[in-house]
Scaffold this motif. Structure first.
Motif, PDB file in Angstrom:
ATOM      1  N   LEU A 373      10.707  -0.350  -4.384  1.00 53.85           N
ATOM      2  CA  LEU A 373      10.255   1.078  -4.901  1.00 53.85           C
ATOM      3  C   LEU A 373      11.497   1.793  -4.815  1.00 53.85           C
ATOM      4  CD1 LEU A 373       6.747   0.985  -3.047  1.00 53.85           C
ATOM      5  CD2 LEU A 373       7.448   0.393  -5.309  1.00 53.85           C
ATOM      6  N   LYS A 374      12.270   1.858  -3.693  1.00 48.39           N
ATOM      7  CA  LYS A 374      13.265   2.859  -3.700  1.00 48.39           C
ATOM      8  C   LYS A 374      14.608   2.454  -4.520  1.00 48.39           C
ATOM      9  CE  LYS A 374      12.587   3.312   1.328  1.00 48.39           C
ATOM     10  NZ  LYS A 374      13.377   3.387   2.620  1.00 48.39           N
ATOM     11  N   LEU A 375      14.717   1.173  -4.688  1.00 51.10           N
ATOM     12  CA  LEU A 375      15.850   0.793  -6.041  1.00 51.10           C
ATOM     13  C   LEU A 375      15.324   1.157  -7.278  1.00 51.10           C
ATOM     14  CD1 LEU A 375      16.901  -1.133  -3.625  1.00 51.10           C
ATOM     15  CD2 LEU A 375      16.942  -3.014  -5.391  1.00 51.10           C
ATOM     16  N   PHE A 376      14.006   1.166  -7.562  1.00 46.97           N
ATOM     17  CA  PHE A 376      13.546   1.638  -8.766  1.00 46.97           C
ATOM     18  C   PHE A 376      13.657   2.989  -9.317  1.00 46.97           C
ATOM     19  CE2 PHE A 376      10.295   3.324 -11.669  1.00 46.97           C
ATOM     20  CZ  PHE A 376      10.270   2.023 -12.764  1.00 46.97           C
ATOM     21  N   ASP A 377      13.089   3.686  -8.080  1.00 44.22           N
ATOM     22  CA  ASP A 377      13.323   5.217  -8.138  1.00 44.22           C
ATOM     23  C   ASP A 377      14.896   5.716  -8.521  1.00 44.22           C
ATOM     24  OD1 ASP A 377      10.500   5.494  -7.951  1.00 44.22           O
ATOM     25  OD2 ASP A 377      10.625   5.842  -5.589  1.00 44.22           O
ATOM     26  N   GLU A 378      15.349   4.986  -8.193  1.00 39.91           N
ATOM     27  CA  GLU A 378      17.166   5.348  -8.318  1.00 39.91           C
ATOM     28  C   GLU A 378      17.489   4.889  -9.643  1.00 39.91           C
ATOM     29  OE1 GLU A 378      21.405   4.635  -5.986  1.00 39.91           O
ATOM     30  OE2 GLU A 378      19.670   4.645  -4.987  1.00 39.91           O
ATOM     31  N   LEU A 379      16.999   3.885 -10.023  1.00 36.82           N
ATOM     32  CA  LEU A 379      17.607   3.131 -11.353  1.00 36.82           C
ATOM     33  C   LEU A 379      16.875   3.811 -12.478  1.00 36.82           C
ATOM     34  CD1 LEU A 379      18.029  -0.819 -10.381  1.00 36.82           C
ATOM     35  CD2 LEU A 379      19.884   0.857 -10.993  1.00 36.82           C
ATOM     36  N   ILE A 380      15.710   4.117 -12.328  1.00 32.67           N
ATOM     37  CA  ILE A 380      14.743   4.695 -13.737  1.00 32.67           C
ATOM     38  C   ILE A 380      15.467   5.851 -13.931  1.00 32.67           C
ATOM     39  CG2 ILE A 380      13.452   6.181 -12.236  1.00 32.67           C
ATOM     40  CD1 ILE A 380      12.333   3.550 -15.022  1.00 32.67           C
TER      41      ILE A 380
END
Length: 615
Positions: A373-380
Motif C-alpha cells: 500500500l505504501k509502495l503504491f501510494d508513492e508510485l501512483i
C-alpha cells in the motif's frame, strides 16, 4: 506515446565454436604440427595435435549416431577415455576435444568421471585453476562436476553383482573427493575465480552441485525469446554429507569477498547463484546471507544523507544482485529496505533505465504484505512520467500486484484513464481498451487536437503491443472490470477478429471473455457472430475460439456450431480449423444432433458442479 522498452538480456557466455566467428576452420590450418605446437594468439600454450583433433571430431560424429545397446556404448566410452588418458588437459583445452568430451561425460560412470578429474587437477588439485579458467576447459570441469548428481544411481539398481556395485560406490567416492578438491581450490583462489569470465561459471555450477540442485546444461539450453527471462527449472538430488559442510565453507569464503559483488558483473552473478540455491535448499543459511549482504551494501559510503543502495541500484552489476535479494527476502527485510533506503525515491528509481528493474521486483515481492500500500501510494504519483519513459514493466507489475493483493484497483484504473487522456469527458471511457493495448493516448490514437467532445469517429484497431497486452490481462483480473468490458463491446466485429488473430491481442480477448459473467460473455459472443469461421482458420484465433467454447453455455455452443458447419469443406481442409472441427464434434452436430446436444448438456452440468465445488 510509448515505445516498447528495451528488456534486460541475461548475461551468458558462449562455448567457443558455437558461433560462426573465430571458428575452427582457420585455426585448424595452423595446427599442423605435433602436440607441442604453440599458437601465437594463446600466449604460447601447448595445443592438441592435428591427428587427435581429427580423432575427437570422429568421436563426436559417432556419438551423434547413437548406440544399439548399453554394452556397446560402455565399451565405446571406455575406449575413448583410454585415448584421453595422459593428455586430458590438452583435450579439455582444445575446442573440438572439449565439445566431444562434454558429450561423453554424461555417458561415463562416476568412476570414469572421477579419474578424469584426478588427471585434470594433478596430484594436489592445483591444476584445477588453470583448466577451470580456460575458455574450453571450464566447460569440462562444469560438466564433470555436474555428474555428481548421478552418484546414487548404483544403489537404486537391482542388486545383480555386488562387486560391480562396490566398484560404483568407490567411483562415486573418487568423484566426491574430486568435487571437494575443486571447491577447495576455488576457496583458495576465490577472487580470481569469481571475477573470471569462465571460472565464475565453474563456481556457479559448484554451488548448485554442493547444494543438491541442478538446472539444464548451458550448452543444451538455447532459450527462445519467450524463455529468455524465465528462471531455469531446477532438479533436486541427494548429496553426500560432506557437501552439506562444504557449501557452508564455500559461502563463508565468498562472503569474505562480498566487495567484489558490487564492482564485477561475473562476481555479482556468482552471489546471485549462491543466494538462489541456498534459498531453495538451505533457507536458514540464505536468511543469514541476505542480511549480511544487505548490511554490507548499506554500510558503504555515499553522499551525506543519501543511502548507498540508491547508487548500487543504478549500477548494472550490483542492481542485479539487489534484484535477487529483493526476490528472496522475507517480510522484515523488505520493510527495512523500503523504510531505511528507498522511501521517497521510488518514482526516480522507476524512471532510471537500470533501477526500474529492482523497483519491479520490489512491487512484486510486496504484493502479499501491507507494505504494498505504501509502495503504491508513492508510485501512483508518477504513473504518467513512468509511462512516458517507456518503462512499462513497472506499470504492468503495479497492475499485477493490485490484482494479486486486491487492493488499490480503482485508484490505479482512474490513474491510467487520466494518463491516457480518456478520463474526461466520461464518454471517452469506452475508448480505454484500444488505448491500453496500444499504449497510445487518446489524442494520438484518434489523431485528435481538441480536448473537448465525445468519442472520435471509429478508427480500426491497430498497433497492439506486448506490454499493452500484459497490462490489460492484469486489469482483467480486477474485481471491477466493467470499463474494459464496455470498451470491448464497442469494438467492431472486424476489430474483434483482429484481436483474436494477433499474438498479443488474442491473450487479451481470451482473458476478458473467460473472466466475464454468462450475461457479459453472451454480449461479446453476439458481437463475434459472423467471425467464427475466420477465427477457426487462424493459428491464434482457433485457440481463442476453443477457450470461448470451453466456457460457453449450451445455447452459445449451438450458435457457434451452427455458423461453423455452414463452411464444412473449408474447415475440414484448413490446418488449424480441422482441429476445431474435431474438438467441437461438429460431425455429430450435423448427423446426430440430439446425441450432440445430450453430450454438451452433460458437460455443461459437470462444469457447473465443479465450479460450485471450487467456490
Amino acid at each position: 506515446m510509448l515505445a516498447k522498452p528495451e528488456e534486460r538480456k541475461p548475461q551468458k557466455r558462449r562455448h567457443p565454436g558455437e558461433d560462426g566467428g573465430g571458428g575452427g576452420g582457420g585455426q585448424r590450418k595452423r595446427r599442423e604440427g605435433g602436440e607441442g605446437d604453440k599458437g601465437q594468439g594463446d600466449g604460447g600454450r601447448k595445443r592438441l595435435d592435428a591427428m587427435s583433433v581429427g580423432y575427437f571430431r570422429r568421436v563426436g560424429e559417432r556419438l551423434s549416431e547413437g548406440f544399439e545397446d548399453r554394452e556397446e556404448r560402455d565399451i565405446f566410452v571406455e575406449n575413448v577415455l583410454a585415448e584421453v588418458k595422459g593428455k586430458a588437459l590438452l583435450v579439455a583445452k582444445d575446442q573440438t576435444g572439449s565439445i566431444t568430451l562434454q558429450r561423453l561425460l554424461p555417458l561415463s560412470s562416476p568412476d570414469q568421471v572421477g579419474e578424469l578429474l584426478v588427471e585434470l587437477g594433478g596430484e594436489s588439485g592445483s591444476e584445477f585453476k588453470e583448466v577451470s579458467c580456460d575458455k574450453c576447459g571450464g566447460h569440462i570441469v562444469e560438466s564433470a562436476v555436474r555428474q555428481m548428481s548421478r552418484w546414487t544411481e548404483s544403489s537404486k539398481k537391482e542388486p545383480s553383482a555386488t562387486t560391480e556395485e562396490e566398484e560404483e560406490e568407490e567411483g562415486s567416492a573418487v568423484l566426491e573427493a574430486q568435487v571437494l578438491s575443486v571447491s577447495q581450490v576455488v576457496r583458495e583462489n576465490c577472487p580470481e575465480f569469481i571475477k573470471h569470465v569462465h571460472g565464475s561459471h565453474v563456481v556457479r555450477t559448484l554451488l548448485h552441485v554442493l547444494a543438491g540442485c541442478l538446472g539444464p546444461p548451458r550448452s543444451e539450453s538455447r532459450p527462445g525469446a519467450k524463455e529468455r527471462n524465465v528462471a531455469p527449472q531446477l532438479t533436486d538430488f541427494e548429496i553426500p554429507t560432506s557437501f552439506w559442510y562444504e557449501l557452508k565453507n564455500l559461502t563463508e569464503t565468498l562472503m569474505e569477498n562480498v566487495n567484489l559483488s558490487v564492482t564485477d558483473a561475473a562476481a555479482s552473478a556468482v552471489f546471485q547463484t549462491m543466494l538462489t540455491v541456498c534459498h531453495r535448499k538451505r533457507p536458514k543459511l540464505c536468511k543469514q546471507l541476505l542480511k549480511r549482504i544487505t548490511e554490507y551494501l548499506a554500510s558503504r559510503s555515499a553522499a551525506p544523507g543519501v543511502s548507498p543502495l540508491l547508487v548500487f541500484l543504478k549500477d548494472q552489476a550490483s542492481s542485479r544482485l539487489i534484484e535477487t535479494i529483493i526476490q528472496l527476502s522475507h517480510k522484515s527485510l523488505l520493510r527495512d529496505l523500503y523504510r531505511n533506503h528507498l522511501q521517497g525515491h521510488l518514482v526516480d528509481l522507476a524512471l532510471h533505465p537500470i533501477a526500474n528493474f529492482p523497483v519491479q521486483r520490489l512491487t512484486a515481492a510486496s504484493a502479499k504484505y501491507q507494505l504494498f500500500l505504501k509502495l503504491f501510494d508513492e508510485l501512483i504519483q508518477g504513473v504518467e512520467a513512468i509511462l512516458a519513459s517507456g518503462h512499462m514493466g513497472v506499470i504492468v507489475q503495479l497492475a499485477q500486484s493490485c490484482a494479486e493483493s486486491e487492493e488499490k484497483q480503482e485508484d490505479l484504473m482512474q490513474s491510467l484513464l487520466r494518463a491516457f487522456h480518456c478520463a474526461e469527458p466520461g464518454s471517452r471511457h469506452v475508448s480505454c481498451l484500444p488505448l491500453f493495448m496500444s499504449l497510445l493516448t487518446y489524442d494520438v490514437y484518434y489523431h485528435s487536437e481538441t480536448a473537448e467532445g465525445g468519442t472520435q469517429t471509429e478508427v480500426p484497431l491497430s498497433s497492439i503491443c506486448y506490454h499493452g497486452s500484459l497490462l490489460v490481462q492484469a486489469l482483467a483480473r480486477f474485481k471491477e472490470r466493467s470499463l474494459l468490458l464496455s470498451s470491448l463491446r464497442t469494438l467492431s466485429p472486424a476489430d474483434l477478429l483482429t484481436m483474436a488473430s494477433h499474438p498479443s491481442g488474442s491473450h487479451v480477448l481470451q482473458a476478458l471473455i473467460t473472466t466475464s459473467s454468462d450475461k457479459g460473455r453472451g454480449k461479446i459472443l453476439k458481437r463475434l457472430e459472423g467471425q467464427y469461421v475466420q477465427m477457426a482458420c487462424s493459428r491464434l484465433g482457433s485457440r481463442v475460439l476453443e477457450a470461448i467454447w470451453n466456457g460457453a453455455s449450451v445455447s452459445h455452443r449451438h450458435n457457434i456450431a451452427q455458423e461453423l458447419v455452414s463452411s464444412e469443406s473449408q474447415l475440414r481442409s484448413d490446418q488449424f480449423a480441422r482441429h476445431v472441427w474435431a474438438k467441437f464434434a461438429l460431425s455429430h452436430f450435423i448427423h446426430r444432433r440430439a446425441h450432440w446436444q445430450e453430450i454438451q448438456t452433460g458437460e455443461s452440468k459437470k462444469r457447473k458442479l465443479f465450479s460450485e465445488i471450487l467456490e
